[in-house]
Enzyme design. Structure first.
Site, mmCIF file in Angstrom:
data_model
loop_
_atom_site.group_PDB
_atom_site.id
_atom_site.type_symbol
_atom_site.label_atom_id
_atom_site.label_comp_id
_atom_site.label_asym_id
_atom_site.label_seq_id
_atom_site.Cartn_x
_atom_site.Cartn_y
_atom_site.Cartn_z
ATOM 1 N N LYS A 39 -10.321 0.068 10.639
ATOM 2 C CA LYS A 39 -10.552 -1.118 9.802
ATOM 3 C C LYS A 39 -10.950 -2.327 10.641
ATOM 4 C CE LYS A 39 -7.100 0.309 6.400
ATOM 5 N NZ LYS A 39 -7.826 0.726 5.185
ATOM 6 N N HIS B 131 0.861 -1.185 0.000
ATOM 7 C CA HIS B 131 0.000 0.000 0.000
ATOM 8 C C HIS B 131 0.898 1.236 0.000
ATOM 9 C CE1 HIS B 131 -2.810 2.930 1.856
ATOM 10 N NE2 HIS B 131 -3.790 2.111 1.515
ATOM 11 N N GLN C 130 -4.385 -4.921 7.298
ATOM 12 C CA GLN C 130 -5.370 -5.910 6.846
ATOM 13 C C GLN C 130 -5.239 -7.253 7.559
ATOM 14 O OE1 GLN C 130 -7.840 -5.078 4.961
ATOM 15 N NE2 GLN C 130 -7.123 -3.106 4.188
ATOM 16 N N CYS D 294 -4.817 2.347 -3.582
ATOM 17 C CA CYS D 294 -3.574 2.872 -3.008
ATOM 18 C C CYS D 294 -2.413 1.926 -3.256
ATOM 19 C CB CYS D 294 -3.731 3.152 -1.521
ATOM 20 S SG CYS D 294 -4.899 4.463 -1.163
ATOM 21 N N ASP E 87 3.189 -4.019 7.850
ATOM 22 C CA ASP E 87 1.936 -3.271 7.745
ATOM 23 C C ASP E 87 0.797 -4.245 8.044
ATOM 24 O OD1 ASP E 87 -0.485 -2.305 6.817
ATOM 25 O OD2 ASP E 87 0.301 -1.574 4.911
HETATM 26 C C1 LIG Z 1 -2.588 -2.672 3.598
HETATM 27 C C2 LIG Z 1 -2.873 -1.283 4.048
HETATM 28 N N1 LIG Z 1 -1.878 -0.531 4.548
HETATM 29 C C3 LIG Z 1 -2.080 0.716 4.990
HETATM 30 C C4 LIG Z 1 -3.317 1.308 4.936
HETATM 31 C C5 LIG Z 1 -3.452 2.711 5.422
HETATM 32 O O1 LIG Z 1 -4.193 2.757 6.586
HETATM 33 P P1 LIG Z 1 -4.683 4.165 7.169
HETATM 34 O O2 LIG Z 1 -5.292 4.893 5.995
HETATM 35 O O3 LIG Z 1 -5.682 3.805 8.190
HETATM 36 O O4 LIG Z 1 -3.502 4.872 7.710
HETATM 37 C C6 LIG Z 1 -4.389 0.565 4.413
HETATM 38 C C7 LIG Z 1 -5.742 1.116 4.294
HETATM 39 O O5 LIG Z 1 -6.034 2.139 3.744
HETATM 40 C C8 LIG Z 1 -4.159 -0.747 3.962
HETATM 41 O O6 LIG Z 1 -5.154 -1.476 3.465
#
Ligand SMILES: Cc1ncc(COP(=O)(O)O)c(C=O)c1O
Ligand SMILES: Cc1ncc(COP(=O)(O)O)c(C=O)c1O
Lengths: 134, 416, 416, 134
Positions: B231, B127, B208, B370, B205
């Site tokens: 999430k 991401h 998910q 993203c 990260d």
């Molecule tokens: C795999 C992953 N990493 C990072 C993020 C970023 O999370 P956040 O927008 O809550 O900071 C997301 C979701 O948007 C995601 O699905």
């Protein structure tokens, strides 16, 4: 009891000849304490504190100096541990006679911000003991 | 993480009634939980309860209300740490979410430790939140930014990965689960390779993974793990970064200000202990309490059941979708994916599909998720993505499939 | 800001019934609003309403629910910008609070523009949030960190201030209102001196002004203005940084990740437009909506009335407190202070006072108020601080005064 | 109407000789368009687009090419402005006959994410006109 020690602190002053001297400060409220200790063998032979702060920190220091004078580092460690328990809200510790007058602090456990005041002198003592063994 | 292929799984959770938004919209089929989840009533109640009974600035007051706020905040940390298998709860730093967690590591550890000529490894499925901060850090420091390629079915190419690692590798970053493909990465294997060939730190990260199956930071083996509360049934604007204590202790602070200091002198400042060192300013105690209620709720269901529920939905969805002519699914087999299915259709652009599905009350996501570097590798501008969570059931799959058929009709699919 | 000395002011607001926590605790005298404010029901309702009717990830979805979330979030920004006199609402960046706002400017503009030998000026009354980030930046860049001293009654010493400014000055940071003393700083005069003698940017910490009187960023003349929602009846974890467009546009991003990018390539990334460029990751849309409800509530009262209510309370409190023997008040005369009164007492340590007052249901703050450099200059380890807001009335002052008398009794005050 | 233009785009392809050529991309969904324009005096004499994307972006490009061919830059500017109004939800614009077939897009205004798709071709045209004047 706390107020009495705050108003008429015991062992406040400076030692002529100290084996260890520690200055400690509580960043939260600015309480300060300087603790001087002299040893005899494994035991604390004399100690004095100076500094400024709230009733809790000053009374705690005053009572501590009374309680530990003449005791061995091991005995002191045990008391310190119990006092910490008391401050963390472990109510069983209230019944420990070794804590003597320190039991008056049991109500402080409700205020985490004040617990640090009560423990300040003890942290200084711990440092002083550590300074000595190292 | 080994996932059973057991087809006897059934989507047996029936919790939709716990979610006010879904109750208010009985015809809504919310299939975008990978973007953000809906919130159960218990979470909204916990938020409100904090503001109505304990609201004060934590850490700063010597009166009972502030003590209560401090305690609520502390207990929330302990509860969430427990949920994620962190024994030492001071190693859980509250952040706004995953993005801030990764930025914290890049801005603190990265700024202090990465030198010219060092190397940073990410994967092509990451991401943007776990990609761009490392790319920027590498550019700033003159380090090499290396991207691990994927297998054709969207898994980390471990051969390529292994080849990227060497004694200049300083940071290895990867997601636990891909939000775009659903791929569940083999963390143990990744860690083994990293430890074998480098002294690099590992940044996982977990955006998910934390919401969807049991995670134990202490046994995961990574140095840092970032996650987002929104999430996983929690409120927006709260999440966490978990780090190993020895790392967090040696790192410089990230943001500075109140609460994270010990002494501030005119010419220097000393830092507070963990976790405060990394939490500058008034903390978002209310939302931490809300997130604690969310993990409490998840624990009451049981993360194993959350997992099996999603797997059952996923295998049903997979079967139904794969049967649609002209529909292409990306990523590894359903049995090795988290509750995410990414696909495209001949003749119907993902955005058009999403718009038509929306008319049917079905919420899916269409776009690059993203993950533009991944999209470029898949050679598509966008995919459609459906993602599942505890409140979904078979009726959501029915609606998804019939919406897709309708879109196909509108756009006049002609078999090639 | 000129404040009338009109003693005819009366604390005429009667809004306590709007605040559930205060209603739940009828005997509570909350005098710590400078740390954080209580929340009116309308704010809690707005939060809940967002989660129950519009919750989705803004900016990312092509379905109606996400459109609604995006709209709510956008309208919140417009509403809050309007409240703070910002015509160009894209120049309002949502942050966690003041601390993050200042860190953003230091991490983005500061990192990019401050060079060895440059100078950064702050004041001795600044909160750690607007002090430490600049100190750290200066140390990192080899710049000079200069602290403007105060007059004996706790105002910026404009003579000293003027003397600190020169053509190497790159950044001048100051709070609008001191949280520790209540001093309201003469922004126009400060800006005039800065513009006259430097090309520096000006960073105004508005944590204690935005909640308490009308603020118009567009006419204030500063380049950046940071504020915290939780101090102005809004939820925790949301606040903002306002900047001039030309500044924000030329600045590099701060945190990076999703939403703030335009294109992400393997070897470089381009940025989204304002305000998104500075909002990496999923935004805290719910809390932005809550903060919009808070400013709506404040506007309904009218910020002029908020101000006059607080001034009336302050002048009453000042009179009562000044009459207590052995009590010393810090800072400028009450007529030139915001609704904050900081004091010490002979023979009663501030912490002891706070604890005794707590027993009487009175919440005040005791400590360094995140302003250790100021405390050192006042030569006290701590002060006691009472601060007022819309829900306070004379009964709070009565309780404060009688609590102080009780503490004095317990600690056996003996006139010198 | 939108679907018709999506399925059978008008003016799709490339010009042999273009005075301006612009490539534009919507980062949100990856829609791409390349627009070529040739001028005659102050008017657009011919134009072609190529690229890929959703029905909205492709149909919008197709209709735009039909609508602006032969028009002066001033006329085009007026239409563009009206179309933008329409996309921002200004319902009055729906009644503007100058928009012709573009009025079919009025429903798109409800979807901010899709508005960018509808405006992509127009942004490209704006760039092409700017390229020419500069
Ligand atoms: C795999 C992953 N990493 C990072 C993020 C970023 O999370 P956040 O927008 O809550 O900071 C997301 C979701 O948007 C995601 O699905
Ligand atoms: C003057 C001032 N500046 C900055 C801050 C920091 O605000 P926050 O903790 O919300 O980031 C505060 C309050 O704590 C403050 O009173």
């Amino acid at each position: 009891m706390i107020l009495d020690h705050y108003r008429r602190p015991r062992n406040k002053g400076i030692l002529d000849k100290a084996d260890a001297s520690v200055e400690m400060k509580n960043p939260l409220c600015g309480d300060e304490i300087t603790l001087q200790v002299s040893f005899e063998g494994d035991s604390v032979c004399d100690l004095r504190f100076s500094g400024r702060g709230c009733s809790i920190s000053q009374a705690s220091a005053s009572m501590m100096t009374q309680l530990v004078k003449g005791k061995s580092t091991e005995e002191i460690g045990a008391i310190r541990k119990q006092f910490r328990e008391l401050m963390l809200g472990n109510t069983a510790a209230v019944d420990d006679a070794h804590l003597g007058s320190l039991r008056a602090f049991s109500g402080v456990a409700r205020f985490p911000a004040r617990v640090k005041c009560a423990l300040l002198a003890w942290s200084a003592l711990e440092s002083a003991l550590a300074e000595r063994t190292s | 993480m080994k996932l059973r292929r057991d087809s006897a799984f059934r989507p047996d959770l029936r919790v939709r009634a716990d979610f006010p938004l879904l109750v208010n919209n009985p015809d809504l089929h919310y299939l975008d939980s990978a973007a953000t989840s809906q919130k159960p009533k218990v979470v909204l109640d916990a938020l409100r309860d904090f503001y109505e009974t304990a609201n004060a600035n934590p850490h700063r007051g010597a009166y009972s209300l502030s003590v209560r706020a401090t305690e609520y905040y502390h207990l929330a940390r302990v509860r969430i740490a427990q949920f994620l298998g962190v024994r030492d709860s001071d190693c859980l730093i509250f952040t706004r979410g995953t993005t801030e967690g990764v930025n914290l590591v890049a801005g603190s550890w990265g700024e202090a430790n990465v030198l010219r000529g060092d190397e940073i490894v990410v994967t092509a499925m990451d991401h943007h939140a776990n990609f761009v901060p490392w790319q920027i850090l590498a550019m700033k420091k003159g380090a090499k930014f290396r991207i691990c390629e994927l297998t054709p079915d969207g898994r980390i190419d471990l051969g390529h990965f292994s080849g990227l690692l060497n004694d200049r590798t300083k940071i290895v970053a990867f997601n636990h689960v891909s939000n775009a493909l659903g791929t569940i990465n083999p963390i143990a294997e990744i860690i083994r390779l990293v430890r074998e060939k480098t002294d690099a730190i590992t940044v996982c990260d977990g955006a998910q993974s934390a919401p969807h199956f049991p995670v134990s930071f202490d046994s995961l083996g990574v140095d840092f793990y970032a996650f987002s509360g929104h999430k996983m049934l929690g409120p927006m604007g709260i999440g966490g970064l978990i780090g190993k204590r020895e790392m967090l202790e040696e790192m410089p602070p990230y943001q500075t200000g109140g609460d994270m200091i010990e002494f501030v002198y005119d010419d220097r400042t000393t830092w507070n202990v963990l976790p405060h060192k990394f939490e500058a300013g008034t903390p978002n105690a209310a939302n931490a309490v809300g997130l604690a209620a969310a993990v409490e709720y998840l624990d009451r269901i049981g993360m194993d059941r959350v997992l099996s529920h999603e797997r059952a939905l996923m295998s049903a969805a997979q079967k139904r979708l794969a049967a649609i002519e002209g529909l292409r699914i990306y990523g590894p087999p359903a049995s090795e994916r988290s509750g995410v299915v990414s696909f495209t259709m001949t003749d119907v652009h993902p955005h058009d599909l999403a718009t038509i599905l929306d008319g049917e009350g079905v919420c899916i996501r269409a776009g690059h998720h993203c993950a533009q570097p991944l999209m470029r590798r898949l050679d598509v501008p966008a995919t459609a993505r459906a993602s599942f969570y505890v409140y979904n059931d078979e009726s959501d799959i029915d609606a998804l499939v019939s919406g897709i058929m309708k879109a196909r009709e509108i756009f006049g699919y002609v078999p090639a």
